[in-house]
Design a protein around this motif. Structure first.
Motif, PDB file in Angstrom:
ATOM      1  N   THR A   1     -16.875  37.946  71.624  1.00  0.00           N
ATOM      2  CA  THR A   1     -16.141  37.233  70.571  1.00  0.00           C
ATOM      3  C   THR A   1     -14.683  37.651  70.589  1.00  0.00           C
ATOM      4  OG1 THR A   1     -16.641  38.987  68.987  1.00  0.00           O
ATOM      5  CG2 THR A   1     -18.141  37.102  69.046  1.00  0.00           C
TER       6      THR A   1
ATOM      7  N   LEU B   1     -16.553  33.124  75.950  1.00  0.00           N
ATOM      8  CA  LEU B   1     -16.415  33.451  74.538  1.00  0.00           C
ATOM      9  C   LEU B   1     -17.577  32.874  73.740  1.00  0.00           C
ATOM     10  CD1 LEU B   1     -12.592  32.854  73.968  1.00  0.00           C
ATOM     11  CD2 LEU B   1     -13.779  34.970  74.571  1.00  0.00           C
ATOM     12  N   LYS B   2     -18.131  33.696  72.833  1.00  0.00           N
ATOM     13  CA  LYS B   2     -19.220  33.232  71.988  1.00  0.00           C
ATOM     14  C   LYS B   2     -18.777  32.079  71.098  1.00  0.00           C
ATOM     15  CE  LYS B   2     -21.136  37.895  71.591  1.00  0.00           C
ATOM     16  NZ  LYS B   2     -21.382  39.004  70.659  1.00  0.00           N
ATOM     17  N   SER B   3     -17.498  32.061  70.773  1.00  0.00           N
ATOM     18  CA  SER B   3     -16.982  31.019  69.885  1.00  0.00           C
ATOM     19  C   SER B   3     -16.709  29.710  70.616  1.00  0.00           C
ATOM     20  CB  SER B   3     -15.691  31.500  69.215  1.00  0.00           C
ATOM     21  OG  SER B   3     -14.723  31.856  70.197  1.00  0.00           O
TER      22      SER B   3
END
Length: 207
Positions: free
Chosen positions: A73, A93-95
């Motif tokens: 993140t 990226l997790k987002s």
């Protein structure tokens, strides 16, 4: 646990992706990767006992051909630099959009390098914030390549695998492998992910 379940849920929506094992911590991730030898080892930076960066480095030392991708993140460039120096082939990226996760796994499994669009944008943003010297240096280095090698480097920077580059340029995959090897040697780069970063710094990647 919730994050791991979410990542698994995203990956299993693609019929061509099989999750062969899930690790609860960094040490277990190393053991499972060496046991199962998956096409891609997707490691979270925040893992108990041993973080994903350290686990990835150990996996690559034990199995140099391993395709390690880092999931986080965070947007700190220090993580990106460390992961690339250790030989990771992707940084996700997790987002990001779930489609990016699937695309990244496919690209890395096929032998490519993958930086999430936000990571690539950060590389470019950092470049601009430090002035033109780094861009000038990158362009100068890339200028030593042939036009075909620059074409290959641009597509490599866009995250394409050797097979995809071959299809795009209407050449055979073996020729692409030769170009990639020549690019890494001539530019003194240790892996194709660093070549991808250089392609962004030299502004070769469009779209």
């Amino acid at each position: 646990m919730m994050i791991r379940a979410g990542v698994r849920a995203i990956l299993t929506t693609d019929p061509d992706i099989e999750v062969v094992a899930e690790a609860g911590d960094g040490r277990e991730a190393i053991e499972l990767t060496l046991a199962h030898r998956p096409d891609v080892a997707l490691l979270d930076i925040r893992m108990p006992r041993l973080d994903g960066l350290a686990a990835g480095a150990e996996i690559i030392r034990a199995m140099p051909e391993a395709a390690v991708a880092i999931l986080t993140t965070f947007g700190d460039d220090a993580y990106l630099t460390r992961a690339l120096d250790d030989g990771a082939r992707g940084f996700l990226l997790k987002s990001g959009n779930p489609r990016e996760l699937i695309a990244g796994v496919h690209a890395i499994a096929a032998g490519g390098a993958y930086l999430s669009p936000k990571v690539a944008a950060r590389v470019i943003g950092k470049l601009r914030s430090t002035g033109l010297s780094r861009a000038t240096t990158a362009r100068s280095r890339v200028g030593t390549l042939t036009q075909r090698e620059r074409d290959v480097l641009a597509l490599l920077g866009a995250g394409l695998s050797n097979a995809q580059i071959a299809n795009q340029l209407n050449i055979v995959e073996g020729t692409v492998k030769g170009h990639v090897s020549a690019i890494l040697t001539r530019l003194n780069l240790s892996n194709r992910v660093k070549a991808a970063v250089l392609a962004h710094e030299a502004d070769l990647v469009t779209g």
